[in-house]
Design a protein around this motif. Structure first.
Motif, short mmCIF file in Angstrom:
data_model
loop_
_atom_site.label_atom_id
_atom_site.label_comp_id
_atom_site.label_asym_id
_atom_site.label_seq_id
_atom_site.Cartn_x
_atom_site.Cartn_y
_atom_site.Cartn_z
N VAL A 216 -3.67 -6.18 2.99
CA VAL A 216 -5.06 -6.39 3.74
C VAL A 216 -5.31 -7.78 3.54
CG1 VAL A 216 -7.39 -5.58 3.63
CG2 VAL A 216 -5.56 -4.03 3.26
N ALA A 217 -5.59 -8.41 2.41
CA ALA A 217 -6.12 -9.62 2.33
C ALA A 217 -5.20 -10.51 1.83
CB ALA A 217 -7.02 -9.39 0.93
N ASP A 218 -3.92 -10.43 2.06
CA ASP A 218 -2.83 -11.34 1.98
C ASP A 218 -3.01 -12.41 2.30
OD1 ASP A 218 -1.61 -9.45 0.41
OD2 ASP A 218 0.51 -9.46 1.38
N TYR A 219 -3.47 -12.87 3.65
CA TYR A 219 -3.66 -14.14 4.36
C TYR A 219 -4.70 -15.12 3.49
CZ TYR A 219 -1.07 -12.35 8.38
OH TYR A 219 -0.31 -11.96 9.44
N MET A 220 -5.65 -14.29 3.12
CA MET A 220 -6.71 -15.26 2.16
C MET A 220 -6.10 -15.42 0.81
SD MET A 220 -10.57 -14.36 1.44
CE MET A 220 -10.10 -13.17 0.14
N LEU A 221 -5.29 -14.50 0.09
CA LEU A 221 -4.71 -14.67 -1.21
C LEU A 221 -3.79 -15.72 -1.07
CD1 LEU A 221 -4.19 -11.07 -2.43
CD2 LEU A 221 -6.29 -12.41 -2.56
N ALA A 222 -2.92 -15.95 0.13
CA ALA A 222 -1.93 -17.06 -0.02
C ALA A 222 -2.71 -18.37 0.38
CB ALA A 222 -1.13 -16.76 1.26
N ALA A 223 -3.79 -18.43 1.13
CA ALA A 223 -4.58 -19.74 1.32
C ALA A 223 -5.20 -20.06 -0.02
CB ALA A 223 -5.76 -19.47 2.49
N ALA A 224 -5.37 -19.41 -0.94
CA ALA A 224 -6.02 -19.63 -2.23
C ALA A 224 -4.99 -19.82 -3.21
CB ALA A 224 -7.21 -18.52 -2.76
N GLY A 225 -3.66 -19.98 -2.88
CA GLY A 225 -2.81 -20.19 -3.82
C GLY A 225 -2.40 -19.24 -4.73
N ILE A 226 -2.67 -17.91 -4.51
CA ILE A 226 -2.23 -16.80 -5.28
C ILE A 226 -1.04 -16.33 -5.15
CG2 ILE A 226 -2.90 -14.36 -5.74
CD1 ILE A 226 -5.88 -15.15 -5.02
N ASP A 227 -0.42 -16.10 -6.25
CA ASP A 227 1.01 -15.48 -6.45
C ASP A 227 0.92 -14.08 -6.57
OD1 ASP A 227 3.86 -14.90 -6.77
OD2 ASP A 227 3.79 -15.66 -8.90
N ILE A 228 1.35 -13.54 -5.18
CA ILE A 228 1.39 -11.86 -5.05
C ILE A 228 2.54 -11.28 -5.79
CG2 ILE A 228 1.24 -9.90 -3.44
CD1 ILE A 228 -0.50 -11.97 -1.47
N GLN A 229 2.46 -10.43 -6.86
CA GLN A 229 3.51 -10.27 -7.38
C GLN A 229 4.26 -8.67 -6.96
OE1 GLN A 229 5.03 -11.44 -10.78
NE2 GLN A 229 4.12 -13.06 -9.75
N THR A 230 3.35 -8.06 -6.06
CA THR A 230 3.74 -6.83 -5.61
C THR A 230 4.80 -6.81 -4.68
OG1 THR A 230 1.44 -5.72 -6.04
CG2 THR A 230 3.10 -4.71 -4.50
N PRO A 231 5.75 -6.18 -4.50
CA PRO A 231 6.93 -6.51 -3.54
C PRO A 231 6.18 -6.17 -1.98
CG PRO A 231 7.66 -5.17 -5.42
CD PRO A 231 6.44 -5.32 -5.61
N TYR A 232 6.54 -6.88 -1.31
CA TYR A 232 5.99 -6.65 0.17
C TYR A 232 6.70 -5.27 0.80
CZ TYR A 232 3.99 -7.23 4.74
OH TYR A 232 3.09 -7.10 5.71
N SER A 233 7.80 -4.95 0.47
CA SER A 233 8.31 -3.63 0.74
C SER A 233 7.36 -2.50 0.38
CB SER A 233 9.77 -3.38 0.34
OG SER A 233 9.80 -3.49 -1.03
N MET A 234 6.85 -2.65 -0.74
CA MET A 234 5.89 -1.55 -1.18
C MET A 234 4.60 -1.57 -0.33
SD MET A 234 4.58 -0.28 -4.97
CE MET A 234 3.01 -1.00 -4.63
N GLN A 235 3.91 -2.74 -0.27
CA GLN A 235 2.98 -3.11 0.44
C GLN A 235 2.93 -2.36 1.63
OE1 GLN A 235 0.95 -7.23 0.38
NE2 GLN A 235 2.66 -7.60 -1.13
N ALA A 236 4.07 -2.61 2.57
CA ALA A 236 4.32 -2.27 3.98
C ALA A 236 4.37 -0.80 3.85
CB ALA A 236 5.68 -2.79 4.56
N ALA A 237 5.17 -0.05 2.65
CA ALA A 237 5.05 1.26 2.74
C ALA A 237 3.75 2.03 2.76
CB ALA A 237 6.02 1.60 1.78
N ILE A 238 3.09 1.40 1.86
CA ILE A 238 1.54 2.18 1.65
C ILE A 238 1.03 1.96 2.92
CG2 ILE A 238 -0.47 1.79 0.32
CD1 ILE A 238 1.23 1.19 -1.84
N MET A 239 1.00 0.72 3.47
CA MET A 239 0.21 0.33 4.85
C MET A 239 0.74 1.32 5.80
SD MET A 239 0.10 -3.00 7.06
CE MET A 239 1.81 -3.03 7.23
N ASN A 240 2.05 1.62 6.06
CA ASN A 240 2.52 2.56 7.06
C ASN A 240 2.63 3.79 6.74
OD1 ASN A 240 2.89 0.18 8.63
ND2 ASN A 240 4.81 -0.45 7.88
N GLY A 241 2.02 4.30 5.59
CA GLY A 241 1.99 5.82 5.19
C GLY A 241 3.43 6.30 4.83
N THR A 242 4.20 5.54 4.37
CA THR A 242 5.66 6.18 4.08
C THR A 242 5.87 5.84 2.49
OG1 THR A 242 6.62 3.89 4.65
CG2 THR A 242 6.75 5.32 6.28
#
Length: 331
Positions: A216-242
């Protein structure tokens, strides 16, 4: 539009594929869809008989509606459709009233990338040569394969949206163009505190490790230099209801139990037993939680104050281990 045209639209519209979110496809029966389209066409035909006193505009997501208001009020009548910060926008259900509003609109601003695909069906079903449709995905030149549809968190998005809204509002009556342009300049200027806060966070807390539920906020987190540790595959699965893979779930759990992250960024609008288990684990291990939203929290927020509040919450979480699970205006 003639009655025969109404019948043709209702009979030919492919409603079975209409869905309400990025990667999620709740089905709608033909009878209901026909009712929606018929209502939309009826509303369109009725509105066409009279010239509205003001421009009628729709922001499918309320953050876009807020920008239209800031640029166009009082010469624009704005309707926001997806407005409830306590519901999942991916499962939004259209109704005849909403279809009629879209049919009657002079300007529709929508997100794109399948996030609000139901609106595309309504727009296509009721042609209107005077209606302008601003699809943010297309405005930004992004392909349909773009994985993250939450464009409003990207600092580059709303200045581009505001510029196009200004042009679209100015087209029907160029005499109002200077008014809209002046408001657009004010809007751009009002984003500076948010942008400055992002830059300051990046300078003072570079590479801060964080976990998230969805992008959800990944674009802003990236702009703030934040290191997102959660695998994107998991983020996408939760977003897409799988279901995410067991390996991704184990890695996410370890981020909390091993205290590898400083903050847990939690989507308040899409929750289930899995995300709630992550939330409980973060709290158990003393990791502060920051709630983010897919639609602008109301009442009391503007787009700018909402974004600024999110960065402020991140800063409090990193510097003082203070959680802000729910945003409140003025805090």
């Amino acid at each position: 539009m003639k009655v025969a045209d109404v019948v043709r639209v209702v009979r030919t519209l492919e409603c079975s594929s209409l869905h309400a979110g990025h990667g999620r496809r709740p089905q709608m029966g033909r009878s209901l869809c026909s009712l929606l389209v018929a209502a939309a066409v009826t509303s369109h035909a009725t509105v066409a008989l009279a010239t509205p006193a003001v421009i009628k505009a729709i922001g499918v997501e309320n953050e876009y509606a807020d920008v239209i208001i800031q640029i166009g009020a009082p010469y624009v009548q704005v309707t926001a459709i997806e407005t409830d910060p306590n519901t999942d926008p991916h499962t939004f259900e259209v109704n005849p009233k909403i279809a009629g509003e879209i049919a009657a609109a002079d300007l529709v601003v929508k997100n794109g990338v399948g996030y609000d695909a139901w609106a595309d069906k309504i727009i296509a079903a009721v042609p209107n040569g005077k209606r302008k449709v601003l699809d943010v995905q297309h405005l930004l030149g992004l392909p349909d394969s773009t994985p993250n549809p939450h464009f409003w968190y990207d600092p580059k998005t709303m200045p581009a949206v505001a510029k196009q809204i200004t042009a679209d509002l100015s087209a029907p009556d160029p005499t109002q163009a200077s008014y809209f342009q002046a408001n657009a300049k004010k809007f751009d200027a009002s984003l500076k505190p948010w942008l400055a806060a992002i830059a300051a966070f990046k300078a003072h807390h570079p590479g801060s490790p964080m976990a998230v539920t969805e992008p959800v906020a990944d674009y802003m987190l990236a702009a703030a230099g934040i290191d997102i540790q959660t695998p994107y595959s998991m983020q996408a699965a939760i977003m897409n209801g799988t279901d995410p893979s067991p390996q991704d779930v184990m890695k996410q759990n370890a981020l909390f139990t091993d205290r590898k992250v400083k903050v847990f960024v939690y989507n308040q609008q899409v929750t289930d037993t899995l995300t709630q288990s992550f939330l409980a684990l973060a709290k158990k291990n003393g990791i502060p939680v920051v709630g983010v939203y897919e639609t602008m929290p109301t009442p009391g927020f503007t787009y700018q104050s909402w974004m600024a509040a999110e960065v402020n919450s991140l800063n409090k979480a990193v510097t003082g281990k203070i959680s802000t699970e729910v945003l409140h205006a003025g805090k």
